[in-house]
Design a protein around this motif. Structure first.
Motif, short mmCIF file in Angstrom:
data_model
loop_
_atom_site.label_atom_id
_atom_site.label_comp_id
_atom_site.label_asym_id
_atom_site.label_seq_id
_atom_site.Cartn_x
_atom_site.Cartn_y
_atom_site.Cartn_z
N ASP A 45 -0.64 6.44 1.55
CA ASP A 45 -0.57 4.86 0.96
C ASP A 45 0.53 4.27 1.48
OD1 ASP A 45 -0.81 2.71 -0.51
OD2 ASP A 45 -1.29 3.81 -2.29
N GLU A 46 0.08 3.20 2.29
CA GLU A 46 1.33 2.42 2.82
C GLU A 46 2.03 1.59 1.86
OE1 GLU A 46 -1.44 -1.61 3.76
OE2 GLU A 46 -0.83 -0.54 5.22
N LYS A 47 1.71 1.55 0.74
CA LYS A 47 2.55 0.88 -0.45
C LYS A 47 3.71 1.59 -0.79
CE LYS A 47 -1.41 -1.54 -2.70
NZ LYS A 47 -2.57 -1.02 -1.96
N THR A 96 0.82 1.64 -9.11
CA THR A 96 0.01 2.28 -8.19
C THR A 96 0.64 3.81 -8.29
OG1 THR A 96 0.08 0.63 -6.42
CG2 THR A 96 -0.65 2.76 -5.83
N CYS A 153 4.50 5.76 6.44
CA CYS A 153 3.30 5.99 6.13
C CYS A 153 2.39 6.85 7.10
CB CYS A 153 2.48 4.59 5.84
SG CYS A 153 0.95 4.66 5.44
N ASP A 197 7.51 0.67 0.71
CA ASP A 197 8.10 -0.33 0.06
C ASP A 197 8.76 0.28 -1.11
OD1 ASP A 197 8.17 -2.08 2.14
OD2 ASP A 197 6.40 -3.20 1.51
N THR A 198 7.75 0.76 -1.83
CA THR A 198 7.95 1.29 -3.30
C THR A 198 9.25 2.44 -3.18
OG1 THR A 198 5.85 0.79 -4.15
CG2 THR A 198 7.28 2.24 -5.56
#
Length: 317
Positions: free
Chosen positions: A207-209, A153, A232, A212-213
């Motif tokens: 982006d909520e990802k 992403t 986020c 964690d990333t």
């Protein structure tokens, strides 16, 4: 030279915005397919058709596809990652442009992941930094090493805009500083700042990802959660995020795109210390003067201008 063919499927309303987003990333030479082209083709060649296959007709209904090509190289995969980020933001703001799905000819997601990992190698950036993929080993040679797994992403750090930011950060980050990363993505800028000596860093992304990333990458670099916070949200409208983020930052970085930087500029000054620095990048050639004017209008003085491969960055106070 080998090329990758990438396709973005969107609605008719999303066709022009997708073209604009690709242009802002320096990607031109697009092939556009849509239902109107199909209808026009049928009309102009009606003498050759006894019938139109119903399945083909249905498959073209409402279809708009943009095809573009990138080199099968680290830079090409970096461009593809940047497009994915832009599409995620576009889809969140404009669900009517769906599906906004990007695919690559003949390549499954698992193959894509393996392919871009092959091209993503350790990179020396500026005078002090080295970015190393999680799955690679490299001798640091005395450089500050940032280990990174951006996933599919977020960018790898190979894009010119990220290199411009990292080169500027290694000059202005000092021990004990507080750093704010707006649009943090993989966390590369905030993590690099912490490794360069910043005491704490706060990252945020729509982006909520990214949460964690960025936390995963922080752990790869031995950074304790006490020093690093990632959330986020939209910094311009999310009051809860604004409250948690606070103010008084020594360095604020925004590696996004010109339009977002212009929108953010009035809100950045209250987040900074009086003698703080604002680093912005992701500015495509042709938009640099517009962004500079917005910065100066909001009281910023440009200290340094970075330029690489048709992209610009500004370090301001």
């Amino acid at each position: 030279m080998k090329w990758l063919a990438l396709h973005i499927d969107t609605s008719p309303a999303g066709l022009e915005p997708v073209e604009a987003a690709l242009s802002a990333l320096g990607i031109d030479g697009l092939v556009i397919e849509d239902e109107e082209d199909f209808r026009r083709f049928l009309e102009q060649n009606r003498q050759y058709w006894d019938y139109v296959d119903e399945e083909l007709d249905r498959s073209m209904s409402g279809k708009c596809r943009v095809t573009f090509y990138v080199e099968e190289s680290a830079e090409g995969y970096g461009q593809a990652a940047a497009v994915r980020i832009a599409l995620a933001a576009l889809k969140k703001d404009h669900p009517e442009y769906a599906p906004l799905l990007m695919t690559m000819d003949g390549v499954e997601d698992a193959d894509w992941e393996n392919n871009w990992k092959v091209f993503y190698k350790p990179m020396e950036i500026g005078e002090r930094l080295m970015v190393v993929p999680e799955w690679e080993e490299a001798k640091s040679g005395g450089r500050v090493t940032v280990r990174l797994n951006p996933g599919l992403t977020f960018g790898t750090g190979s894009h010119a805009t990220t290199r411009l930011c990292l080169t500027a950060l290694e000059k202005c980050v000092r021990p004990g500083m507080r750093m704010l990363d707006l649009g943090c993505g993989s966390g590369i800028l905030s993590i690099a700042s912490l490794l360069l000596g910043a005491e704490t860093a706060f990252g945020c992304d729509i982006d909520e990802k990214a949460v964690d990333t960025a936390y995963t990458n922080a752990a790869l670099n031995g950074i304790h959660p006490d020093r690093y916070t990632v959330r986020c949200g939209d910094v311009l409208s999310d009051t809860r995020l604004q409250k948690e983020m606070g103010a008084g930052y020594d360095v604020v970085a925004a590696n996004i795109v010109a339009d977002v930087i212009i929108a953010l500029t009035p809100a950045v000054r209250p987040l900074m210390k009086e003698d703080g620095r604002f680093l912005c990048s992701g500015i495509i050639e042709g938009r640099e003067e517009e962004v500079r004017a917005a910065l100066e209008k909001n009281g910023f003085q440009v200290l340094e201008t970075g330029q690489s491969e048709g992209w610009f960055s500004y370090l301001c106070k």
